[in-house]
Enzyme design. Structure first.
Site, PDB file in Angstrom:
ATOM      1  N   SER A   1       0.854  -1.186   0.000  1.00 41.14           N
ATOM      2  CA  SER A   1       0.000   0.000   0.000  1.00 41.14           C
ATOM      3  C   SER A   1       0.885   1.229   0.000  1.00 41.14           C
ATOM      4  O   SER A   1       2.019   1.199   0.505  1.00 41.14           O
ATOM      5  CB  SER A   1      -0.886   0.012   1.253  1.00 41.14           C
TER       6      SER A   1
ATOM      7  N   TYR B   1      -3.055  -0.620   9.886  1.00 33.64           N
ATOM      8  CA  TYR B   1      -2.951  -0.939   8.458  1.00 33.64           C
ATOM      9  C   TYR B   1      -1.590  -0.503   7.919  1.00 33.64           C
ATOM     10  O   TYR B   1      -0.886  -1.282   7.259  1.00 33.64           O
ATOM     11  CB  TYR B   1      -4.069  -0.249   7.679  1.00 33.64           C
TER      12      TYR B   1
END
Length: 295
Positions: free
Chosen positions: A152, A165
């Site tokens: 990500s 995350y």
């Protein structure tokens, strides 16, 4: 198809659905995709099968109408993962490409103690990927295969209120780096860095009142799939692959001028807080108090 064809390379942007020119032939490639029943997994599997690859998926909750055969597997289960991977490899007759796509998100402010939500994200995003990859190593070494990690942008440019995350994705990159050092003579390892794509992964964060709408610019799903294909089919394994031109610029700045990107994110976040974007969100109460002087 010989091994030289399987190892493959090149890369250029191309129309969605097309095979990147100059890359290795995907026909007959044996591919395992995790999180295969989710938004990314279904799109990746569909594109690969359309190009002639043979794909089997793993997912905690296979769905009717999945574009490929999906084996039910809880990636947090130490015993279940090796068995599911072995079954997938048997169905494929070997393994050329592992796409570690499975991942989850959720609200997790860094200022609060880690609880079940934090542990869940680390278990799936980091340790789940580690379990699957370890179970695939022998097959990948035998085929001189490829591992593609869906990381990500938050691995290099953290956003607030989502510490778990970002931490899991940054740790995933560190795991990929270690894997590359150990297996790089036989297996290519590439990290792909999407930004924000509209999908159910954001639902729990929005439900907690911590939506980061306005902090990120959404990008098309097709661009993420294109990037995965570049990573999987390039003749020379790439270390890092971004998904858009904007993403490439953000990635470069975050890696080389982190102070600048920190200031941009911090200023944008402060504006969002002061605008009332997190009003009434219990998990953001500390940030609201610090930026506005009000609980």
């Amino acid at each position: 198809m010989n091994e030289a064809d399987r190892r493959g390379a090149g890369t250029a942007r191309h129309r969605p659905g097309a095979r990147p020119p100059g890359d290795r032939d995907p026909r007959g490639l044996r591919v395992l995709v995790t999180g295969a029943s989710g938004t990314f997994g279904r799109a990746i599997s569909t594109r690969l099968t359309g190009l002639g690859a043979r794909v089997v998926g793993l997912d905690a909750a296979p769905r009717p109408g999945d574009p490929v055969e999906v084996i039910a597997c809880d990636l947090t289960d130490d015993a279940a993962v090796p068995a599911a991977v072995a079954a997938a490899i048997e169905k494929l007759g070997g393994l050329d490409v592992l796409v570690n796509n499975a991942g989850i998100g959720g609200p997790a402010p860094a200022e609060l103690p880690p609880g079940d939500e934090v542990r869940r994200q680390l278990e799936v995003n980091l340790l789940g990927t580690w379990r699957v990859t370890a179970a695939c190593v022998d097959a990948l070494v035998e085929s001189r295969g490829r591992v593609v990690m869906l990381s990500s942008r938050m691995a290099v440019m953290q956003l607030p209120l989502a510490a778990a995350y970002g931490a899991s994705k940054r740790a995933l990159v560190a795991y990929a780096d270690a894997l590359r050092m150990e297996l790089g003579t036989h297996v290519g390892v590439t990290c792909v860095y999407p930004s924000a794509v509209r999908s159910p992964i954001h639902d729990s964060t929005a439900a907690a009142g911590l939506s980061l709408e306005g902090m990120s610019r959404y990008e098309p799903l097709d661009g993420v799939v294109d990037a995965v294909l570049r990573a999987a089919l390039s003749r020379r394994p790439r270390r890092d692959v971004t998904t858009t031109r904007r993403g490439a610029v953000e990635f470069f700045l975050a890696r080389h001028v982190p102070g600048l990107t920190d200031r941009i994110v911090a200023r944008t976040f402060a504006d969002r807080v002061r605008s009332g974007a997190f009003k009434g969100a219990e998990l953001a109460a500390g940030a609201v108090r610090r930026h506005t002087g009000r609980a």
